[in-house]
Design an enzyme around this catalytic site. Structure first.
Site, mmCIF file in Angstrom:
data_model
loop_
_atom_site.group_PDB
_atom_site.id
_atom_site.type_symbol
_atom_site.label_atom_id
_atom_site.label_comp_id
_atom_site.label_asym_id
_atom_site.label_seq_id
_atom_site.Cartn_x
_atom_site.Cartn_y
_atom_site.Cartn_z
ATOM 1 N N SER A 187 0.675 -0.747 0.181
ATOM 2 C CA SER A 187 -0.279 -0.085 -0.066
ATOM 3 C C SER A 187 0.623 1.141 -0.344
ATOM 4 O O SER A 187 1.715 1.455 0.539
ATOM 5 C CB SER A 187 -1.062 0.358 1.091
ATOM 6 O OG SER A 187 -0.684 -0.046 2.117
ATOM 7 N N LYS A 212 2.017 -5.374 3.003
ATOM 8 C CA LYS A 212 3.216 -3.964 3.719
ATOM 9 C C LYS A 212 2.706 -2.551 3.511
ATOM 10 O O LYS A 212 2.756 -2.240 2.200
ATOM 11 C CB LYS A 212 4.720 -4.685 2.548
ATOM 12 C CG LYS A 212 5.517 -3.471 1.969
ATOM 13 C CD LYS A 212 6.110 -3.444 3.384
ATOM 14 C CE LYS A 212 6.914 -1.700 2.853
ATOM 15 N NZ LYS A 212 6.659 -0.899 3.086
ATOM 16 N N GLY A 265 0.379 2.488 -5.641
ATOM 17 C CA GLY A 265 1.980 3.134 -5.512
ATOM 18 C C GLY A 265 3.243 3.657 -6.928
ATOM 19 O O GLY A 265 1.626 3.533 -7.939
ATOM 20 N N SER A 266 4.206 4.037 -6.715
ATOM 21 C CA SER A 266 4.416 4.176 -8.167
ATOM 22 C C SER A 266 4.603 3.178 -9.352
ATOM 23 O O SER A 266 4.734 2.044 -9.114
ATOM 24 C CB SER A 266 6.172 4.848 -7.246
ATOM 25 O OG SER A 266 6.578 3.637 -7.277
ATOM 26 N N GLU A 293 -2.558 -0.288 -9.480
ATOM 27 C CA GLU A 293 -2.786 1.106 -9.509
ATOM 28 C C GLU A 293 -1.233 1.933 -9.512
ATOM 29 O O GLU A 293 -1.497 2.163 -8.345
ATOM 30 C CB GLU A 293 -4.175 1.768 -8.962
ATOM 31 C CG GLU A 293 -5.155 0.864 -8.353
ATOM 32 C CD GLU A 293 -5.792 1.548 -10.495
ATOM 33 O OE1 GLU A 293 -5.857 1.766 -11.114
ATOM 34 O OE2 GLU A 293 -6.459 0.219 -10.609
ATOM 35 N N CYS A 327 -2.904 10.557 -6.145
ATOM 36 C CA CYS A 327 -2.624 10.321 -7.593
ATOM 37 C C CYS A 327 -3.270 10.819 -8.923
ATOM 38 O O CYS A 327 -2.919 10.988 -10.497
ATOM 39 C CB CYS A 327 -2.401 8.847 -7.939
ATOM 40 S SG CYS A 327 -4.474 7.952 -7.538
ATOM 41 N N GLU A 425 5.526 12.920 -13.410
ATOM 42 C CA GLU A 425 4.771 12.777 -12.381
ATOM 43 C C GLU A 425 6.017 13.365 -11.173
ATOM 44 O O GLU A 425 6.462 13.289 -11.097
ATOM 45 C CB GLU A 425 4.210 11.310 -12.143
ATOM 46 C CG GLU A 425 3.183 11.323 -10.826
ATOM 47 C CD GLU A 425 2.749 10.176 -10.248
ATOM 48 O OE1 GLU A 425 3.546 9.150 -10.087
ATOM 49 O OE2 GLU A 425 1.946 10.162 -9.299
HETATM 50 P P1 NAD Z 1 5.949 3.681 -3.556
HETATM 51 O O1 NAD Z 1 5.777 2.947 -4.675
HETATM 52 O O2 NAD Z 1 7.244 4.756 -3.729
HETATM 53 O O3 NAD Z 1 5.441 2.474 -2.405
HETATM 54 C C1 NAD Z 1 4.066 1.873 -2.514
HETATM 55 C C2 NAD Z 1 4.613 0.379 -1.315
HETATM 56 O O4 NAD Z 1 5.668 -0.090 -1.586
HETATM 57 C C3 NAD Z 1 4.959 1.193 0.048
HETATM 58 O O5 NAD Z 1 4.812 0.369 1.070
HETATM 59 C C4 NAD Z 1 6.723 1.039 -0.073
HETATM 60 O O6 NAD Z 1 7.254 0.918 0.370
HETATM 61 C C5 NAD Z 1 6.807 -0.751 -1.076
HETATM 62 N N1 NAD Z 1 7.689 -0.660 -1.803
HETATM 63 C C6 NAD Z 1 8.708 -0.287 -3.016
HETATM 64 N N2 NAD Z 1 9.288 -0.597 -2.900
HETATM 65 C C7 NAD Z 1 9.158 -2.195 -3.744
HETATM 66 C C8 NAD Z 1 9.723 -3.667 -3.690
HETATM 67 N N3 NAD Z 1 10.393 -3.333 -4.639
HETATM 68 N N4 NAD Z 1 8.816 -4.561 -3.197
HETATM 69 C C9 NAD Z 1 7.550 -4.842 -2.621
HETATM 70 N N5 NAD Z 1 7.215 -2.901 -2.295
HETATM 71 C C10 NAD Z 1 7.724 -2.259 -2.879
HETATM 72 O O7 NAD Z 1 4.196 5.035 -3.519
HETATM 73 P P2 NAD Z 1 4.240 6.225 -3.037
HETATM 74 O O8 NAD Z 1 5.313 6.937 -2.881
HETATM 75 O O9 NAD Z 1 3.950 4.928 -1.151
HETATM 76 O O10 NAD Z 1 2.584 6.193 -3.833
HETATM 77 C C11 NAD Z 1 2.786 7.065 -4.234
HETATM 78 C C12 NAD Z 1 2.701 6.398 -5.859
HETATM 79 O O11 NAD Z 1 1.048 6.472 -5.937
HETATM 80 C C13 NAD Z 1 2.591 7.727 -6.785
HETATM 81 O O12 NAD Z 1 2.762 7.333 -7.644
HETATM 82 C C14 NAD Z 1 0.877 7.798 -7.348
HETATM 83 O O13 NAD Z 1 0.548 7.811 -8.596
HETATM 84 C C15 NAD Z 1 0.738 6.296 -7.260
HETATM 85 N N6 NAD Z 1 -0.943 5.788 -6.420
HETATM 86 C C16 NAD Z 1 -1.687 5.947 -7.111
HETATM 87 C C17 NAD Z 1 -3.415 5.049 -7.305
HETATM 88 C C18 NAD Z 1 -3.879 5.260 -8.129
HETATM 89 O O14 NAD Z 1 -5.422 4.199 -8.151
HETATM 90 N N7 NAD Z 1 -4.298 4.748 -9.047
HETATM 91 C C19 NAD Z 1 -3.650 6.034 -6.057
HETATM 92 C C20 NAD Z 1 -3.046 6.419 -4.857
HETATM 93 C C21 NAD Z 1 -1.181 6.198 -5.120
#
Ligand code: NAD
Length: 543
Positions: A187, A212, A265-266, A293, A327, A425
């Site tokens: 998440s 996680k 996430g990203s 997403e 997002c 982004e």
């Molecule tokens: P992030 O990708 O940095 O982190 C998301 C999650 O992934 C975190 O829990 C992180 O610890 C985990 N993570 C990181 N590397 C990993 C790996 N190698 N293996 C497993 N887990 C790992 O994203 P963020 O900074 O928390 O959120 C921002 C991003 O989320 C932006 O790009 C945003 O656009 C996107 N987002 C999208 C939506 C949607 O519905 N499209 C909604 C909310 C956020």
């Protein structure tokens, strides 16, 4: 024995409360904010219902007051990941076999606890940990979290109800089995509701999860975990593993029982997970379901027939609420030159009228960005614009991390439709505008459609309904959530199912049947009442 046939109709969305000064809701929230601000919570891992303190710890601080520690959390290592996999596997049988209406009742109880007994707790932890003002916390951590749960129950009942045709001498049915294995849920920091839903959508359909959470959202996520347990989700159904994503991900993905990944996430993270699954495909028991997403480069396209004041209001709230860390936040805008001066004046006035600061002061519309690396990243885009001959800062452009991670809402005007901040982004309070000549609207639409790899949200503004319809059609693949004369943020569960395509994810529309269906593996069962004993076809017989 309970043999009732339950009916779960579509619910109403949870009402957003106002928290007026002096109201009972406000007093309760203020007291909870004070309490949580004065406490340092020790957050364990929760595996199979057991709290585990590994001693390898990290710190959670308030983004708007970086010297205030909110929590110390324990990090998972390889041993704990393996324990969590075993816990998720052993909880699977009872949970997936359970009558689904009991699972539904537990989901509804989670929603009830969030919206009543723990409303202040979940709001305060989201405000302090993720730097949201009252309204932003309320619409996310309480209302959207409850909506996901309640709507998912109704959508699940529609899925279970959907059955094949039976005919003479046979009875057919579809059994919607949970996936065989566990779901890995990963998440993001920006929505408490998403963290809840990433787990509880698969859980509603009978799955168990290894979760996680994002480090910067651990406090609210830990309270969610406690609520799940109080509502009756059995031990081991959701296993809470804070720590390094890369480390946890690596060991989770080695398991043969990985049945799915539910991610928000990203792009970089989702792509790495997908790649890893691809490389290990032959070792899994099933093909893991991958639902993600990801990022966005969300746009507002303004037609010359639009109203400047309406555009300015939508652009300001769409780009800068929650510091642009949605997002769906607008981050690029295409404006006809005939309207630019009017829109510029209106949006600049709005910008002057809003304050930025600590979440405890409700006069602050803007709070802090999530952490130092995000702050530095956003600042680098602003600096790039300041130093570019192709860009001009219309307002904002200032940032300061001496107390918390504050970035002023920033409007950049560029002469280059491919300017860096029109394409990438940023995930912060930065909106870039490209002003096009009215007669060159077709070229502007091409830029809008093709400039970024994402396709999450987008909006068009205009009063010429025919022109707007044409634009809507022209930009068909540019956004998974498209708005007409509205800001591109604020999707509501059950009303605007949410998700984007292209580089923005798998578009499985969180909070709806499309998403839930990914967490089941249907089994078709045919029963024949009187099995045939003569297997020859008619044409083979003499008479
Ligand atoms: P992030 O990708 O940095 O982190 C998301 C999650 O992934 C975190 O829990 C992180 O610890 C985990 N993570 C990181 N590397 C990993 C790996 N190698 N293996 C497993 N887990 C790992 O994203 P963020 O900074 O928390 O959120 C921002 C991003 O989320 C932006 O790009 C945003 O656009 C996107 N987002 C999208 C939506 C949607 O519905 N499209 C909604 C909310 C956020």
């Amino acid at each position: 024995m309970n043999n009732s046939i339950y009916n779960f109709p579509l619910p109403e969305n949870e009402t957003i409360r106002e928290y007026l000064k002096g109201s009972a809701d406000r007093e309760k929230l203020d007291a909870e904010l004070k309490k949580q601000s004065e406490t340092i919570v020790e957050i364990p891992l929760i595996i199979g219902g057991k709290e585990i303190f590994t001693g390898n710890t990290g710190k959670v601080v308030m983004p708007h007051n970086k010297n205030k520690t909110l929590a110390i959390y324990h990090k998972a290592g390889e041993k704990e990941v393996k324990m969590a996999i075993e816990a998720a596997k052993s909880a699977h049988k009872v949970w997936s076999d359970l009558n689904w209406t009991i699972r539904a009742s537990i989901m509804l109880k989670v929603a009830e606890l969030i919206t009543t007994k723990y409303r202040a707790v979940i709001n305060a932890s989201t405000m302090l940990g993720q730097s949201k003002n009252i309204y932003q916390a309320e619409i996310d951590a309480v209302c959207e979290a409850a909506d996901f749960l309640r709507f998912n129950v109704a959508f699940a009942s529609d899925i279970y109800k959907s059955q094949p045709v039976s005919s003479f001498n046979q009875l057919n049915r579809m059994e919607y089995r949970a996936l065989e294995g566990f779901v890995f849920t990963v998440s993001p920091f920006n929505f408490t509701s998403i963290a809840s839903n990433l787990n509880l959508a698969p859980v509603m359909m009978g799955n168990t999860t290894i979760w996680k959470p994002a480090t910067t959202a651990i406090l609210s996520n830990y309270y969610l975990m406690k609520i799940f347990s109080e509502a009756g989700i059995p031990d081991g159904v959701v296993n809470f593993l804070p720590g390094s994503g890369a480390l946890i991900g690596k060991h989770v993905m080695e398991s043969r029982d990985l049945a799915g990944i539910h991610f928000t996430g990203s792009n970089a993270t989702f792509n790495s997970l997908w790649k890893e699954v691809g490389e290990k495909l032959s070792q899994y028991k099933s093909y893991p379901r991958l639902v993600g997403e990801t990022g966005g480069k969300d746009f507002i396209f303004v037609h010359p027939s639009a109203d400047s004041k309406e555009v300015a209001a939508a652009a300001f709230s769409g780009a800068f609420e929650y510091q642009g860390q949605k997002c769906s936040a607008a981050s690029r805008m295409y404006v006809p030159s005939s309207l630019w001066n009017g829109i510029k004046k209106e949006i600049t006035e709005l910008s002057d009228s809003f304050k930025m600061g600590d979440v405890n002061d409700s006069d602050n519309f803007i709070n802090a960005v999530i952490d130092e690396s995000s702050f530095d990243n956003i600042a680098s885009y602003i600096d790039y614009a300041k130093n570019s001959p192709e860009a001009e800062i219309i307002f904002g452009g200032e940032y300061d991390k001496s107390i918390g991670y504050f970035v002023k809402p920033t409007l950049i005007k560029t002469t280059n439709p491919h300017f860096k901040s029109m394409e990438e982004e940023i995930f912060g309070p930065v909106l870039t505008v490209f002003v096009y000549e009215d007669k060159e609207i077709n070229a502007a639409l091409d830029y809008c459609d093709s400039t970024s790899p994402y396709a999450l949200t987008g909006a068009v503004f205009g009063r010429d309904r025919i022109a707007v319809a044409e634009i809507c059609n022209r930009l068909r693949y540019a956004a998974g959530n498209f708005y007409i004369n509205d800001k591109p943020t604020g999707a509501v569960v059950g009303k605007q199912p949410f998700g984007g395509s292209r580089g923005s994810g798998t578009n499985d529309k969180a909070g709806g049947e499309f998403n839930l269906i990914r967490w089941v593996s249907p089994r078709t069962v045919k029963e024949t009442f009187i099995p045939p004993t003569d297997i020859r076809y008619g044409y083979m017989k003499s008479n």
